[in-house]
Design an enzyme around this catalytic site. Structure first.
Site, PDB file in Angstrom:
ATOM      1  CE  LYS A  15      -4.265   0.179   0.559  1.00  0.00           C
ATOM      2  NZ  LYS A  15      -5.121  -0.283  -0.551  1.00  0.00           N
ATOM      3  CB  THR A  58      -2.551  -3.299  -0.550  1.00  0.00           C
ATOM      4  OG1 THR A  58      -3.820  -2.963  -1.091  1.00  0.00           O
ATOM      5  CG2 THR A  58      -1.752  -4.131  -1.538  1.00  0.00           C
ATOM      6  CD  GLN A  90      29.351  19.095 -11.426  1.00  0.00           C
ATOM      7  OE1 GLN A  90      29.292  20.262 -11.051  1.00  0.00           O
ATOM      8  NE2 GLN A  90      29.220  18.767 -12.703  1.00  0.00           N
ATOM      9  CG  ASN A 132      23.393  24.764 -11.093  1.00  0.00           C
ATOM     10  OD1 ASN A 132      23.055  25.676 -10.340  1.00  0.00           O
ATOM     11  ND2 ASN A 132      24.516  24.777 -11.795  1.00  0.00           N
ATOM     12  CG  HIS A 170      20.870  27.166 -14.276  1.00  0.00           C
ATOM     13  ND1 HIS A 170      22.151  26.787 -13.937  1.00  0.00           N
ATOM     14  CD2 HIS A 170      20.359  26.139 -14.990  1.00  0.00           C
ATOM     15  CE1 HIS A 170      22.404  25.576 -14.423  1.00  0.00           C
ATOM     16  NE2 HIS A 170      21.327  25.155 -15.062  1.00  0.00           N
TER      17      HIS A 170
HETATM   18  O1  LIG Z   1      28.264  23.836 -11.017  1.00  0.00           O
HETATM   19  C1  LIG Z   1      28.088  23.611 -12.223  1.00  0.00           C
HETATM   20  N1  LIG Z   1      28.400  22.397 -12.745  1.00  0.00           N
HETATM   21  C2  LIG Z   1      28.234  22.087 -14.068  1.00  0.00           C
HETATM   22  O2  LIG Z   1      28.545  20.964 -14.514  1.00  0.00           O
HETATM   23  C3  LIG Z   1      27.701  23.101 -14.886  1.00  0.00           C
HETATM   24  N2  LIG Z   1      27.404  23.155 -16.201  1.00  0.00           N
HETATM   25  C4  LIG Z   1      26.892  24.378 -16.446  1.00  0.00           C
HETATM   26  O3  LIG Z   1      26.461  24.794 -17.563  1.00  0.00           O
HETATM   27  N3  LIG Z   1      26.876  25.128 -15.309  1.00  0.00           N
HETATM   28  C5  LIG Z   1      27.374  24.360 -14.319  1.00  0.00           C
HETATM   29  N4  LIG Z   1      27.573  24.582 -13.000  1.00  0.00           N
END
Ligand SMILES: O=c1[nH]c(=O)c2[nH]c(=O)[nH]c2[nH]1
Length: 298
Positions: A12, A57, A225, A251, A253
């Site tokens: 469930k 369930t 990363q 990320n 942006h």
């Molecule tokens: O921290 C980032 N890692 C990436 O691999 C990446 N690629 C990207 O276009 N911007 C960023 N920023």
């Protein structure tokens, strides 16, 4: 050619349980979402429709409610383990249980007895917290015992400076400009695997979360990363009961808006927060003595 049944499980999903503890007029609430999935001797139900080994369930849903009443709900890992063990130990055909729980946080709305008076004695009003969601995934296996993974999701964080990105590969499609100063923002999903079945999941959670936040804030970032790795590393350095951290970090942006058409400069002050597309950075950080994960991540 023969056709055979492959791996399977059933259960469930998303039983929403709200447990109220009444401490006089002061109430405490625990708001969780429980998903159970069982596996074992389930050939017959798939091959012939014989339900003789199937714990419905619907019963799994009821068990979550009944256990919440009977045992209360404190740490979600403990509650998940209690349920998982119950299914495996009480039903011979069930050899493996996976219980996943999400927890949603609520804050109190403090209510006073009137202007200039103290807090009302009864406190039973709550506002859903803007905090992250706490998670766990517990497996209990008849032969191999338990694995416990704790975690969180929807933890949104931002550094308004202290982030650079340059030195990357450039090919004929690259248009990105290198930067020494950008916004770094992400919504952290992190899961961490425990070495064993220790007793204090509440403290462990709070300190792992704190380590993630501190490492995010304190890392001068050359890439998301690198930040991800530092965050995982910090958890492993501070929480010895944890042996592996897996993270998923979009990320988020933030692009500098061009204000030149309006005759204005923009020294990293006005940004456009894009929602998509987004970079998606995923990784695992683990100690070199981490025991085999088994089915922990299944
Ligand atoms: O921290 C980032 N890692 C990436 O691999 C990446 N690629 C990207 O276009 N911007 C960023 N920023």
């Amino acid at each position: 050619m023969a056709i055979v049944l492959g791996p399977n499980r059933y259960g469930k999903a998303e039983t929403r349980v709200v447990r109220v503890v009444r401490d006089g007029g002061t109430h405490h609430i625990k708001d969780i979402n429980v998903s159970s999935a069982l596996s074992g001797d389930m050939e017959d139900v798939h091959l012939t429709g014989d339900n003789g080994n199937v714990l419905p369930t619907d019963t799994q849903k009821n068990t979550a409610y009944a256990f919440a009443k009977k045992y209360g709900v404190d740490q979600i890992e403990d509650f998940a383990l209690l349920l998982a063990r119950h299914y495996v130990d009480s039903q011979a055909p069930i050899r493996h249980a996976r219980v996943e729980i999400e927890e949603y946080f609520w804050d109190r709305i403090p209510v006073s007895d009137g202007p200039h008076l103290g807090l009302r004695e009864e406190q039973y009003s709550f506002v859903r917290s803007g905090r992250e969601v706490r998670t766990c995934v517990v497996h209990y296996d008849q032969d191999e015992g338990a694995t416990i993974v704790s975690g969180l999701k929807n933890l949104v964080v931002l550094n308004s400076t202290g982030s650079e990105f340059h030195g990357y590969v450039e090919d004929e499609f690259t248009t990105l400009k290198p930067t020494n100063d950008r916004i770094l923002a992400t919504e952290v999903s992190a899961q961490w695997r425990h070495r064993g079945e220790h007793g204090s999941f509440g403290r462990s959670y709070n300190e792992a979360r704190q380590s993630l936040l501190e490492a995010f804030a304190e890392t001068h970032s050359l890439s998301l990363q690198q930040t991800l790795y530092q965050m995982g590393r910090r958890v492993l350095n501070t929480r010895k009961e944890v042996c592996e951290v897996r993270m998923v970090m979009p990320n988020k942006h933030h692009f500098l808006v061009d204000l030149e058409p309006f005759g204005m400069d923009n020294p990293n002050e006005v940004f456009f927060a894009a929602d998509r597309p987004y970079g998606l950075i995923e990784g695992s950080v683990l100690t070199d003595d981490a025991p085999a994960a088994g089915f922990a991540w299944n």
